[in-house]
Design an enzyme around this catalytic site. Structure first.
Site, mmCIF file in Angstrom:
data_model
loop_
_atom_site.group_PDB
_atom_site.id
_atom_site.type_symbol
_atom_site.label_atom_id
_atom_site.label_comp_id
_atom_site.label_asym_id
_atom_site.label_seq_id
_atom_site.Cartn_x
_atom_site.Cartn_y
_atom_site.Cartn_z
ATOM 1 N N THR B 1 0.841 -1.206 0.000
ATOM 2 C CA THR B 1 0.000 0.000 0.000
ATOM 3 C C THR B 1 0.876 1.257 0.000
ATOM 4 O OG1 THR B 1 -1.648 -1.146 1.311
ATOM 5 C CG2 THR B 1 -1.818 1.248 1.264
ATOM 6 N N ARG B 29 -11.661 -9.596 -2.537
ATOM 7 C CA ARG B 29 -11.464 -8.979 -1.209
ATOM 8 C C ARG B 29 -11.080 -7.518 -1.390
ATOM 9 N NH1 ARG B 29 -6.882 -6.389 1.405
ATOM 10 N NH2 ARG B 29 -7.250 -6.422 3.653
ATOM 11 N N VAL B 30 -11.754 -6.624 -0.698
ATOM 12 C CA VAL B 30 -11.429 -5.195 -0.726
ATOM 13 C C VAL B 30 -10.976 -4.813 0.681
ATOM 14 C CG1 VAL B 30 -12.413 -2.889 -0.964
ATOM 15 C CG2 VAL B 30 -13.018 -4.671 -2.611
ATOM 16 N N GLY B 31 -9.892 -4.070 0.803
ATOM 17 C CA GLY B 31 -9.345 -3.718 2.122
ATOM 18 C C GLY B 31 -9.813 -2.339 2.571
ATOM 19 N N ASP B 32 -9.023 -1.754 3.490
ATOM 20 C CA ASP B 32 -9.400 -0.467 4.105
ATOM 21 C C ASP B 32 -9.229 0.718 3.162
ATOM 22 O OD1 ASP B 32 -6.501 -1.169 4.544
ATOM 23 O OD2 ASP B 32 -6.506 0.949 5.059
ATOM 24 N N THR B 52 -2.056 2.172 6.244
ATOM 25 C CA THR B 52 -1.511 0.985 5.591
ATOM 26 C C THR B 52 -1.423 -0.118 6.630
ATOM 27 O OG1 THR B 52 0.401 0.060 4.444
ATOM 28 C CG2 THR B 52 0.868 1.757 6.068
ATOM 29 N N GLY B 53 -1.428 -1.385 6.146
ATOM 30 C CA GLY B 53 -1.307 -2.498 7.093
ATOM 31 C C GLY B 53 -2.398 -3.522 6.878
ATOM 32 N N GLY B 55 -5.680 -4.571 6.506
ATOM 33 C CA GLY B 55 -6.880 -3.798 6.190
ATOM 34 C C GLY B 55 -8.083 -4.093 7.051
#
Lengths: 172, 134
Positions: B1, B29-32, B52-53, B55
């Site tokens: 990210t 899959r969708v993250g933060d 970042t990290g 999610g």
């Protein structure tokens, strides 16, 4: 009050000094310096914060060292999928994309959504069609997958296969 | 990210985040990152934030908005709000986290629980700053 300023990141991970080879460390530092300069130059010319953050992130999306755009991590299927978002602190307008696969610069698509779309977040083929309608560049999968990421993914698959095939691992 | 936050000459703040997600994540899959208030947030009155990290932890903790809220409603400084957001719900929400934030004066804060965060900063007419562990 600073006239203008920019800050960037390219990910946080659990890594100790010495665990990273010198060449890679140098490439990280150079990639960060390049991205910082891209964004800072926009601000220095009186450009907007929105254009500056897009320019900095574009630079990192082009850089295969970073997990965004080219050089991204691979999914279970060995493919790349991207998410991105951009937000204007002045208007509170937002542009965001989820699960796009072929857009060369996901953050630029997010910005076009912020500027031209009545919605905030577009995902998948809807987002990609919006990119096409706005003449944003799309690339084939081979553009995004770097040899080292492919290597890392293959290792992971073999590791998983190894676990399955290990003697005794089949016992219920 | 990757991410960026900026303050321009007109006093406007902006935040941007872009990611290739987690290695070996499930398809779809969708993250933060694209979740506003989760991985990305900006408001001219207070701050701009990019995370970042891991999610899932960042989304469930709504961390980008937490930095904003701790400054706006609890009078925290940028650095203090950023560090608190890194620690928030640490017992329930496991995983690597990194938060980059900037306030209305162009000051930046970096918070991370990993010991390593690729980051950089430059203010008007100052030398650029790039760091990894230090």
């Amino acid at each position: 009050m600073k006239k203008y300023a920019i800050a960037i990141h390219a990910g946080a991970e659990t890594l100790k000094p010495g665990e990273l080879d010198k060449k890679k460390e140098e490439a990280y530092r150079q990639g960060l310096a390049d991205a910082l300069k891209e964004g800072y130059d926009v601000l220095g010319k009186g450009g907007s914060a929105l254009d500056a953050v897009e320019a900095a992130v574009n630079s990192m999306e082009r850089n295969p060292m970073f997990n965004a755009g080219r050089g991204a991590s691979l999914t279970q299927r060995g493919e790349t999928e991207f998410d991105a978002a951009i937000m204007d602190g002045n208007t509170l307008r937002v542009g965001a994309v989820g699960g796009v696969r072929y857009v060369q610069h996901p953050i630029s698509l997010a910005k076009v959504i912020l500027q031209k779309c009545k919605h905030c977040l577009l995902v998948g083929t809807g987002a990609e069609e919006f990119a096409l309608a706005n003449n944003l560049p799309l690339k084939g999968p081979e553009y995004f997958v770097t040899p080292e990421k492919r290597e890392a993914w293959l290792d992971k698959q073999q590791e998983k296969a190894g676990k399955k095939a290990m003697p005794g691992s089949m016992t219920d | 990210t990757v991410g960026a936050v900026a303050l321009d000459i007109n006093g406007n703040l902006a935040a941007a985040t872009s990611t290739g997600g987690l290695t070996n994540q499930m398809k779809g899959r969708v993250g933060d990152t694209p979740i506003i208030g989760g991985g990305t947030f900006a408001n001219n009155e207070v701050c701009a934030v990019s995370c970042t990290g891991e999610g899932e932890a960042i989304m469930r903790g709504v961390l980008a908005h937490e930095v904003y809220a701790m400054m706006k409603y609890a009078d925290n400084s940028l650095q203090s709000a950023t560090e608190k957001a890194i620690q928030l719900h640490a017992d329930k929400l496991k995983g690597d986290r990194g938060i980059l934030s900037m306030d209305t004066t162009g000051k930046a804060a970096f918070g991370f629980n990993t010991g390593f965060m690729k980051r950089g900063y430059q203010a008007a007419d100052e030398e650029p700053f790039v760091a990894l562990w230090e």
